[in-house]
Write a protein that holds these residues in place. Sequence first.
Motif, PDB file in Angstrom:
ATOM      1  N   ASN A  48     -25.340 112.057  95.936  1.00 53.57           N
ATOM      2  CA  ASN A  48     -25.318 111.288  97.264  1.00 53.57           C
ATOM      3  C   ASN A  48     -25.645 112.098  98.520  1.00 53.57           C
ATOM      4  O   ASN A  48     -25.939 113.395  98.350  1.00 53.57           O
ATOM      5  N   VAL A  49     -25.674 111.414  99.815  1.00 56.96           N
ATOM      6  CA  VAL A  49     -25.851 112.244 100.872  1.00 56.96           C
ATOM      7  C   VAL A  49     -24.703 112.816 101.402  1.00 56.96           C
ATOM      8  O   VAL A  49     -23.558 112.351 101.197  1.00 56.96           O
ATOM      9  N   GLY A  50     -24.664 114.097 101.693  1.00 59.34           N
ATOM     10  CA  GLY A  50     -23.799 114.853 102.179  1.00 59.34           C
ATOM     11  C   GLY A  50     -23.201 116.078 101.248  1.00 59.34           C
ATOM     12  O   GLY A  50     -23.858 116.267 100.593  1.00 59.34           O
ATOM     13  N   ALA A  51     -22.151 116.500 101.538  1.00 64.24           N
ATOM     14  CA  ALA A  51     -21.447 117.608 100.971  1.00 64.24           C
ATOM     15  C   ALA A  51     -20.943 117.361  99.676  1.00 64.24           C
ATOM     16  O   ALA A  51     -20.885 116.212  99.101  1.00 64.24           O
ATOM     17  N   THR A  52     -20.791 118.376  98.646  1.00 66.38           N
ATOM     18  CA  THR A  52     -20.418 118.449  97.297  1.00 66.38           C
ATOM     19  C   THR A  52     -19.047 117.639  97.146  1.00 66.38           C
ATOM     20  O   THR A  52     -18.973 116.782  96.407  1.00 66.38           O
ATOM     21  N   ASP A  53     -18.158 117.662  97.998  1.00 70.26           N
ATOM     22  CA  ASP A  53     -16.692 117.124  97.705  1.00 70.26           C
ATOM     23  C   ASP A  53     -16.960 115.561  97.892  1.00 70.26           C
ATOM     24  O   ASP A  53     -15.877 114.780  97.937  1.00 70.26           O
TER      25      ASP A  53
END
Length: 540
Positions: A48-53
Amino acid sequence: MCGIFATLSRSLDAVKVTLSHLKQLEYRGYDSAGIGVLHDKQFIISKNVGATDQLHVDHLPDHSNTAISHVRWATHGVVNTKNAHPHLGNEACIVHNGIIENHHELIQSYQLKPKSDTDSEVIVLLYEQLKTLGKSPLETLKHTVSLLKGSWAIVLIDKTLPETLLIAVNKSPLVLGTCEDSYFVASDPHALAHCAKQVHYVNNHQVLQISLQSQTVLDELKWQALPVNTSNTSLEMDFYLTQEIYEQPLVLQRCLKEVLPELSKPQQIVFVASGSSYHSALMAAINFEAIANIPCRVFLSSELKYMKISWQSNTVLIALSQSGETADTLEAVRHWKHDAFYVLSICNVMESSLTRLTQYSIVTPAGPEVSVGATKTVSSAAFQLHRLAFQWANIEKPLDFEKNIAHTKLALTLHNSIKKLAQRFVDCEHLYVLGRGCFYPVVMEFALKVKELCYLHAEAFSTGELKHGPLALIEDGTQIIFLCFKKLNFEKTLSNIEEVLARGGEATIITDTSLPIMTRPVNTLKLPFEIEENDVYGVL
């Protein structure tokens, strides 16, 4: 720059381990994240787009033995889920850090049909096409990378090879770690903390097959202990950037205790670095010229690797890189190392590619720097080179470095005043920062930090060069920050400030003394200590 983490283990949950350690590599890329798992001979992907969390992990298997993951800093293709890694073929799945310079040529030559806009997907598509020639997966990967141009750290899973990782490296870092019956692959050794006990730094042009079913290849590798984490656990703050800023006095104190190598004094120094390290090099060059009377030249790594320059006899090449993995710096060193008297690296990572490439190294004891914005590594690199300048000058009573460190502590007491002052710049479109002499590289570093952390246009200029172009940019409301210190061309800087005020500029002055009444109101930040020549650390 992207980040890679992979796990191969019979006893550990590969998904759980991989996700927890991938988070430690988010400083290498935060545009998108992804994980690929081989389970029951099928690939299960989440990206996904964004951070790992923000990854959706509910559909991932509770226990699997093979997982690869990636955090992306976009270089080819926009930031979207399609362009996130891992990239999937029919039988293989890959993550990649680097740039494939000839990916368009490969798409045409082999009639590949990528679904993404990235250069990385070409690797898995080319691998699967070449695999039809009947070679083993390892030989196929070797064939694949032989056709690539550019840089790569590749981790590949092939459905036909259970419990196996294939890895390949060229000009991008990759570290292999091991502990008992488990293997881990990471872009940075600090991400292997708490999971690996020994590491092998994968060499350029090396292609390896790591399998739980065979120890043959692994026994032939050069293993060493995982580097010790020297971060300051006594400081626990909400953000990496804040913590690393506040660690600086502790880091500089550790630097002062380090014994510098005894090196032959050169007749000339050539510095090479990129980004924040380039600014550290500029500060160092000023000190070597002023203290040790050694002529210096400072080059950007991306420029020096293509330039033709003359080398005097006994010229030392000093290369700076926080990570020791900056591709342009490594290439510049490889290109020029044989022309230098010797090469000295200034780095924050023991056993990095840079330290292994150079004859001598000064490894700064700053500990892992996770924030995107370099802070403690900038000051510690400049500090150690400052000490080296005195060593080469053979001065018995050098600068009072303890006093410099005390100034960094005092500067941090201004936190609330700085936070309040910073509100002035939140909505400005342009910010100009001016300093002179040894503080010109300091304002260059500040402008870089504003760009990369605040996404705000900021430019640094030498205060003395105000009339030569920058003054034409000043209009009503333009925000300008001046460094103005009592013992460093104080009156001249005051005149420069008045020039800005006369054109409607809004001046903020960082100073160590009381200011006279100006023709228009100004904002000030007064330091609780007096600045001496080359005492940049408190301001930095």
